[in-house]
Scaffold this motif. Structure first.
Motif, PDB file in Angstrom:
ATOM      1  N   VAL A   3       0.823  -1.218   0.000  1.00 40.70           N
ATOM      2  CA  VAL A   3       0.000   0.000   0.000  1.00 40.70           C
ATOM      3  C   VAL A   3       0.851   1.258   0.000  1.00 40.70           C
ATOM      4  O   VAL A   3       0.619   2.190  -0.778  1.00 40.70           O
ATOM      5  CB  VAL A   3      -0.951  -0.004   1.215  1.00 40.70           C
ATOM      6  N   VAL A   4       1.860   1.302   0.857  1.00 39.77           N
ATOM      7  CA  VAL A   4       2.639   2.526   1.058  1.00 39.77           C
ATOM      8  C   VAL A   4       3.826   2.613   0.106  1.00 39.77           C
ATOM      9  O   VAL A   4       4.171   3.697  -0.374  1.00 39.77           O
ATOM     10  CB  VAL A   4       3.114   2.618   2.519  1.00 39.77           C
ATOM     11  N   HIS A   5       4.459   1.491  -0.193  1.00 29.97           N
ATOM     12  CA  HIS A   5       5.626   1.467  -1.083  1.00 29.97           C
ATOM     13  C   HIS A   5       5.402   0.419  -2.175  1.00 29.97           C
ATOM     14  O   HIS A   5       6.087  -0.633  -2.197  1.00 29.97           O
ATOM     15  CB  HIS A   5       6.901   1.159  -0.298  1.00 29.97           C
ATOM     16  N   PRO A   6       4.493   0.652  -3.091  1.00 25.64           N
ATOM     17  CA  PRO A   6       4.159  -0.368  -4.107  1.00 25.64           C
ATOM     18  C   PRO A   6       5.323  -0.722  -5.020  1.00 25.64           C
ATOM     19  O   PRO A   6       5.421  -1.870  -5.471  1.00 25.64           O
ATOM     20  CB  PRO A   6       3.007   0.281  -4.880  1.00 25.64           C
ATOM     21  N   VAL A   7       6.198   0.227  -5.299  1.00 24.23           N
ATOM     22  CA  VAL A   7       7.345  -0.077  -6.163  1.00 24.23           C
ATOM     23  C   VAL A   7       8.275  -1.088  -5.485  1.00 24.23           C
ATOM     24  O   VAL A   7       8.720  -2.069  -6.099  1.00 24.23           O
ATOM     25  CB  VAL A   7       8.110   1.217  -6.516  1.00 24.23           C
ATOM     26  N   THR A   8       8.557  -0.847  -4.199  1.00 22.98           N
ATOM     27  CA  THR A   8       9.377  -1.798  -3.441  1.00 22.98           C
ATOM     28  C   THR A   8       8.693  -3.148  -3.332  1.00 22.98           C
ATOM     29  O   THR A   8       9.339  -4.207  -3.427  1.00 22.98           O
ATOM     30  CB  THR A   8       9.659  -1.235  -2.043  1.00 22.98           C
ATOM     31  N   PHE A   9       7.384  -3.129  -3.155  1.00 23.02           N
ATOM     32  CA  PHE A   9       6.623  -4.376  -3.046  1.00 23.02           C
ATOM     33  C   PHE A   9       6.730  -5.195  -4.330  1.00 23.02           C
ATOM     34  O   PHE A   9       6.940  -6.415  -4.290  1.00 23.02           O
ATOM     35  CB  PHE A   9       5.162  -4.066  -2.743  1.00 23.02           C
TER      36      PHE A   9
ATOM     37  N   VAL B  61      -0.789   2.405   6.900  1.00 24.01           N
ATOM     38  CA  VAL B  61      -1.810   2.032   5.926  1.00 24.01           C
ATOM     39  C   VAL B  61      -3.066   2.872   6.121  1.00 24.01           C
ATOM     40  O   VAL B  61      -3.716   3.276   5.151  1.00 24.01           O
ATOM     41  CB  VAL B  61      -2.130   0.528   6.033  1.00 24.01           C
ATOM     42  N   LEU B  62      -3.417   3.159   7.357  1.00 20.94           N
ATOM     43  CA  LEU B  62      -4.582   4.008   7.624  1.00 20.94           C
ATOM     44  C   LEU B  62      -4.367   5.410   7.060  1.00 20.94           C
ATOM     45  O   LEU B  62      -5.284   6.002   6.472  1.00 20.94           O
ATOM     46  CB  LEU B  62      -4.838   4.081   9.125  1.00 20.94           C
ATOM     47  N   ARG B  63      -3.151   5.931   7.209  1.00 26.34           N
ATOM     48  CA  ARG B  63      -2.844   7.250   6.657  1.00 26.34           C
ATOM     49  C   ARG B  63      -2.917   7.239   5.131  1.00 26.34           C
ATOM     50  O   ARG B  63      -3.449   8.168   4.505  1.00 26.34           O
ATOM     51  CB  ARG B  63      -1.447   7.687   7.103  1.00 26.34           C
ATOM     52  N   ALA B  64      -2.409   6.169   4.516  1.00 28.14           N
ATOM     53  CA  ALA B  64      -2.474   6.041   3.065  1.00 28.14           C
ATOM     54  C   ALA B  64      -3.909   5.858   2.583  1.00 28.14           C
ATOM     55  O   ALA B  64      -4.268   6.296   1.487  1.00 28.14           O
ATOM     56  CB  ALA B  64      -1.610   4.869   2.601  1.00 28.14           C
ATOM     57  N   LEU B  65      -4.721   5.214   3.395  1.00 31.59           N
ATOM     58  CA  LEU B  65      -6.110   4.987   3.023  1.00 31.59           C
ATOM     59  C   LEU B  65      -6.888   6.288   2.930  1.00 31.59           C
ATOM     60  O   LEU B  65      -7.813   6.416   2.119  1.00 31.59           O
ATOM     61  CB  LEU B  65      -6.770   4.052   4.045  1.00 31.59           C
ATOM     62  N   LYS B  66      -6.493   7.269   3.732  1.00 29.30           N
ATOM     63  CA  LYS B  66      -7.192   8.548   3.743  1.00 29.30           C
ATOM     64  C   LYS B  66      -6.759   9.459   2.597  1.00 29.30           C
ATOM     65  O   LYS B  66      -7.370  10.492   2.353  1.00 29.30           O
ATOM     66  CB  LYS B  66      -6.957   9.269   5.074  1.00 29.30           C
TER      67      LYS B  66
END
Length: 284
Positions: A124-130, A191-196
């Protein structure tokens, strides 16, 4: 958690921990045997079913659920620990095996839960790294490291409890809990911060799909964090009450043992619900 846990929190443990059958069965023993039977009877089938479902999957589904697979294997080890605890009440020679398997509960279960949380956090927060570390070989490396750490925890539990140093065991247990819980709370908050937040210039459908993925990741991290709280907090409270009061308070032991067993059923139920195997829980 088992006879070893009772011993580490009981002031007189150093005199009788090597002979669990030397005296009449206590209320704690009866309750502990009941909980162990419950854990074995329900834990082995449900975790075996989860393992079978994941192993029979193909393609990316197996890769994305690899940590869940390892968690269920670890939970099978916890159930085997319950099988050892029951005869350990009559055969003191099995107490050492029970001490050793205790490391799977203290370290193995929360460690694989943390790996699941970190995986969702990166997605969620670092999709490129994922995407960079998405291949199965990286999950294999992380899982192998987790199993090595869990084995080290098993050996530590064995030597600490065999030496009757139960206060060190309390700190060993509590420090790990704080580390695992801190990692999961960090992932949950991120993830909550990214969700907002919504990405700029996204189309409505793409934004909806991304938000759906973020919500699923947030829910998974939230569930595993709550699972960790249910697993560890009662036993940490129980241990520190013993340290501070120098008294064995049975009122703290029973809820802690019950929560320990319940926590082992949360993750497989969540997976079976997401896989559509629990129709009564598959709510929209």
């Amino acid at each position: 958690m088992d006879n070893a846990t009772e011993n580490f929190t009981t002031p007189q443990a150093s005199t009788n921990s090597t002979s669990p059958s030397s005296g009449p069965a206590t209320l704690e023993d009866g309750f502990e045997m009941f909980i162990c039977c419950l854990n074995v009877l329900f834990g082995v089938p449900i975790h075996s079913y989860v393992i079978w479902l994941i192993v029979t999957e193909r393609g990316s589904s197996f890769i994305s659920r690899f940590f869940i697979l390892n968690l269920s294997v670890c939970e099978i080890g916890n159930c085997l620990h319950g099988l050892v605890v029951l005869p350990a009440f009559m055969f003191s020679s099995l107490t050492a095996v029970s001490h050793f398997l205790l490391g799977l509960s203290i370290t193995g279960r929360p460690l694989f839960q943390c790996l699941m949380c970190v995986e969702r956090y990166l997605a969620v927060v670092h999709p490129v790294t994922f995407l960079k570390y998405k291949p199965l070989r990286y999950r294999l490396i992380c899982s192998a490291a987790a199993w090595i750490i869990s084995l080290g925890s098993c050996l530590s539990c064995f030597f600490i409890l065999i030496s009757f140093d139960f206060f060190i065991f309390t700190w060993f247990f509590s420090v790990q809990f704080l580390i695992f819980l801190s990692i999961q709370l960090f992932c949950l908050t991120a993830v909550l911060r990214a969700l907002k937040q919504s990405g700029p210039g996204e189309r409505g459908r793409e934004r909806e799909e991304e938000n759906h993925m973020k919500r699923r990741a947030f829910h998974l991290i939230l569930i595993t964090t709550v699972n960790t709280l249910i697993l560890f907090v009662p036993f940490v409270i129980f241990g520190f009450v013993i340290i501070l009061t120098k008294r064995y308070l049975i009122a703290f032991y029973f809820p802690a043992l019950f929560c320990y067993v319940v926590a082992g059923f949360i993750q497989p139920v969540v997976y079976l619900r997401s896989a559509g195997k629990l129709s009564c829980l598959c709510l929209a």
